[in-house]
Enzyme design. Sequence first.
Site, PDB file in Angstrom:
ATOM      1  N   ASP A  14      -0.316   5.241  -4.557  1.00 44.95           N
ATOM      2  CA  ASP A  14      -0.765   5.382  -3.160  1.00 44.95           C
ATOM      3  C   ASP A  14       0.438   5.147  -2.241  1.00 44.95           C
ATOM      4  O   ASP A  14       1.099   4.114  -2.316  1.00 44.95           O
ATOM      5  CB  ASP A  14      -1.876   4.355  -2.879  1.00 44.95           C
ATOM      6  CG  ASP A  14      -2.544   4.577  -1.537  1.00 44.95           C
ATOM      7  OD1 ASP A  14      -3.730   4.923  -1.518  1.00 44.95           O
ATOM      8  OD2 ASP A  14      -1.861   4.399  -0.497  1.00 44.95           O
ATOM      9  N   ASP A  28      -2.077  11.325   0.109  1.00 45.67           N
ATOM     10  CA  ASP A  28      -1.242  10.165  -0.190  1.00 45.67           C
ATOM     11  C   ASP A  28      -1.641   9.429  -1.456  1.00 45.67           C
ATOM     12  O   ASP A  28      -1.233   8.292  -1.649  1.00 45.67           O
ATOM     13  CB  ASP A  28      -1.156   9.218   1.018  1.00 45.67           C
ATOM     14  CG  ASP A  28      -2.264   8.189   1.022  1.00 45.67           C
ATOM     15  OD1 ASP A  28      -3.391   8.544   0.660  1.00 45.67           O
ATOM     16  OD2 ASP A  28      -1.986   7.043   1.383  1.00 45.67           O
ATOM     17  N   GLU A  29      -2.450  10.073  -2.327  1.00 45.64           N
ATOM     18  CA  GLU A  29      -2.730   9.373  -3.582  1.00 45.64           C
ATOM     19  C   GLU A  29      -3.002  10.284  -4.759  1.00 45.64           C
ATOM     20  O   GLU A  29      -3.419  11.430  -4.598  1.00 45.64           O
ATOM     21  CB  GLU A  29      -3.841   8.354  -3.406  1.00 45.64           C
ATOM     22  CG  GLU A  29      -5.159   8.899  -2.950  1.00 45.64           C
ATOM     23  CD  GLU A  29      -6.106   7.757  -2.608  1.00 45.64           C
ATOM     24  OE1 GLU A  29      -6.725   7.207  -3.525  1.00 45.64           O
ATOM     25  OE2 GLU A  29      -6.192   7.428  -1.410  1.00 45.64           O
TER      26      GLU A  29
HETATM   27  P1  DGT Z   1      -1.695   1.730   3.211  1.00 43.39           P
HETATM   28  O1  DGT Z   1      -2.723   0.643   3.364  1.00 43.39           O
HETATM   29  O2  DGT Z   1      -0.300   1.194   3.245  1.00 43.39           O
HETATM   30  O3  DGT Z   1      -1.957   2.630   2.050  1.00 43.39           O
HETATM   31  O4  DGT Z   1      -1.830   2.599   4.532  1.00 43.39           O
HETATM   32  P2  DGT Z   1      -2.191   4.112   4.732  1.00 43.39           P
HETATM   33  O5  DGT Z   1      -2.006   4.424   6.165  1.00 43.39           O
HETATM   34  O6  DGT Z   1      -1.443   4.983   3.781  1.00 43.39           O
HETATM   35  O7  DGT Z   1      -3.734   4.066   4.442  1.00 43.39           O
HETATM   36  P3  DGT Z   1      -4.639   4.946   3.475  1.00 43.39           P
HETATM   37  O8  DGT Z   1      -4.030   5.079   2.133  1.00 43.39           O
HETATM   38  O9  DGT Z   1      -6.014   4.348   3.556  1.00 43.39           O
HETATM   39  O10 DGT Z   1      -4.684   6.360   4.207  1.00 43.39           O
HETATM   40  C1  DGT Z   1      -3.714   7.365   4.029  1.00 43.39           C
HETATM   41  C2  DGT Z   1      -3.538   8.177   5.296  1.00 43.39           C
HETATM   42  O11 DGT Z   1      -4.814   8.688   5.700  1.00 43.39           O
HETATM   43  C3  DGT Z   1      -3.049   7.354   6.477  1.00 43.39           C
HETATM   44  O12 DGT Z   1      -1.632   7.299   6.566  1.00 43.39           O
HETATM   45  C4  DGT Z   1      -3.653   8.055   7.638  1.00 43.39           C
HETATM   46  C5  DGT Z   1      -4.930   8.609   7.124  1.00 43.39           C
HETATM   47  N1  DGT Z   1      -6.038   7.736   7.513  1.00 43.39           N
HETATM   48  C6  DGT Z   1      -6.500   6.603   6.931  1.00 43.39           C
HETATM   49  N2  DGT Z   1      -7.510   6.073   7.591  1.00 43.39           N
HETATM   50  C7  DGT Z   1      -7.714   6.909   8.629  1.00 43.39           C
HETATM   51  C8  DGT Z   1      -8.630   6.928   9.720  1.00 43.39           C
HETATM   52  O13 DGT Z   1      -9.508   6.074   9.884  1.00 43.39           O
HETATM   53  N3  DGT Z   1      -8.492   7.995  10.564  1.00 43.39           N
HETATM   54  C9  DGT Z   1      -7.543   9.007  10.401  1.00 43.39           C
HETATM   55  N4  DGT Z   1      -7.465  10.033  11.239  1.00 43.39           N
HETATM   56  N5  DGT Z   1      -6.681   8.986   9.423  1.00 43.39           N
HETATM   57  C10 DGT Z   1      -6.760   7.965   8.558  1.00 43.39           C
HETATM   58 CA    CA Z   2      -1.769   4.855   1.539  1.00 46.26          CA
HETATM   59 CA    CA Z   3      -4.824   6.306   0.228  1.00 45.17          CA
END
Ligand code: DGT
Ligand code: CA
Ligand code: CA
Length: 368
Positions: free
Chosen positions: A10, A111-112
């Site tokens: 991820d 992203d995964e």
């Molecule tokens: P992390 O916790 O370091 O993996 O952070 P992220 O941002 O990679 O979180 P993830 O893996 O849950 O989500 C991957 C991408 O999906 C993130 O960069 C942006 C998008 N995303 C996640 N949650 C939301 C949301 O609530 N709204 C929108 N528009 N996009 C989201």
């Molecule tokens: Ca992520």
């Molecule tokens: Ca993810």
Amino acid sequence: MAVRVIMHVDFDYFYAQCEEIRNPIMRTKPVCVCVYSDRGGDSGAIATANYIARKYGVKSGMPISFAKRKLAGADDAEFIPVDFKYYSQVSEESMEEISKFADVFEYVGRDEAYLDVGARTEFDFDAAARLGQQIKNSVRTKTKIGCSIGISPNRMISKIASDYKKPDGLTIVRPDSVDSFLEPLKIVKIPGIGKKTEQKLSKMGLKTISDLKSADLFLLTKEFGRKSGTYIYNAARGVDEEPVKERAPRIQYSRIVTLSEDSGSYEFLKENLTRICSDVHGTVMENRQMFKVVGVQFVKSDLSIMSRSRTLKSPTASAYELQKNAEYLLAETLKSQGANMSVRRLGVMVTELSDARGQSDITSFFKP
Ligand code: DGT
Ligand code: CA
Ligand code: CA
């Protein structure tokens, strides 16, 4: 079942990390990636934020105005509009690199991904740990993306493990440490268990996975139905037999059908178009995607091919938007072709896909 070695990769704070890669000065400041709605001003939501901004309490899905309040004390905070096209490029390149290290590679979203690496590590978790580190290094070299990896005997545990230590994590859960890894965790860490299920379980006095193990199968199926109840029961015991299935990133979904007769009639074509749109939309939903471009394809009676497409203002998962835009393209095409349009096959496609997982709270911003 014989022991398996499954990896979940991820990318860390993905969209925000992409912005840091493009513009390294961002690495030192709070960065929020924003989905602005078409209502103007600060209306819209945070897609994601880097870890500096998260320290101030910024979270995915939060209204932009809310995040600005959280970051009121940080005058170097950056609010950047989403650039899905760029993130897709970074994702594609990174995924291509990662897939080289798998026996079976399953793309899940931008992203995964899951990797079955059993054969190439000879089912040895030390070898798998080294492979995990090697993957992290080579993605970082290729695209500068940092990611977190979980390795365990199944998908569910690996997904929990990749999230266990973020960013830049590498968490190995060997078969003999599955129970001690899972037991202290909060139930909500189990993939697929949402806030509602968590609350219900909490009312039953069950907070940790260890607590959850005391609930018998009968009680859980009575409370959540057969399918979910069994899933929860097995999850608590670290059991998940779901295989990793080969799946490459999709760049579009489409469906084309041969009509029952060649026709240039708007009504007849529209009727067929409705059915095709509904099929395509079903596939998009199953894969939890949103799209930004809608296209209609025509194979004419003389077998020549024509296609028209429209880019929407923002990504959507709406069946109504798909239908409305496809109908518009059909009407426009018939108008421009006049009486000599005779269609033999009709198709609909959507592209510029983005992940809609866990975004139910934000999709409302995409709708007028
Ligand atoms: P992390 O916790 O370091 O993996 O952070 P992220 O941002 O990679 O979180 P993830 O893996 O849950 O989500 C991957 C991408 O999906 C993130 O960069 C942006 C998008 N995303 C996640 N949650 C939301 C949301 O609530 N709204 C929108 N528009 N996009 C989201
Ligand atoms: Ca992520
Ligand atoms: Ca993810």
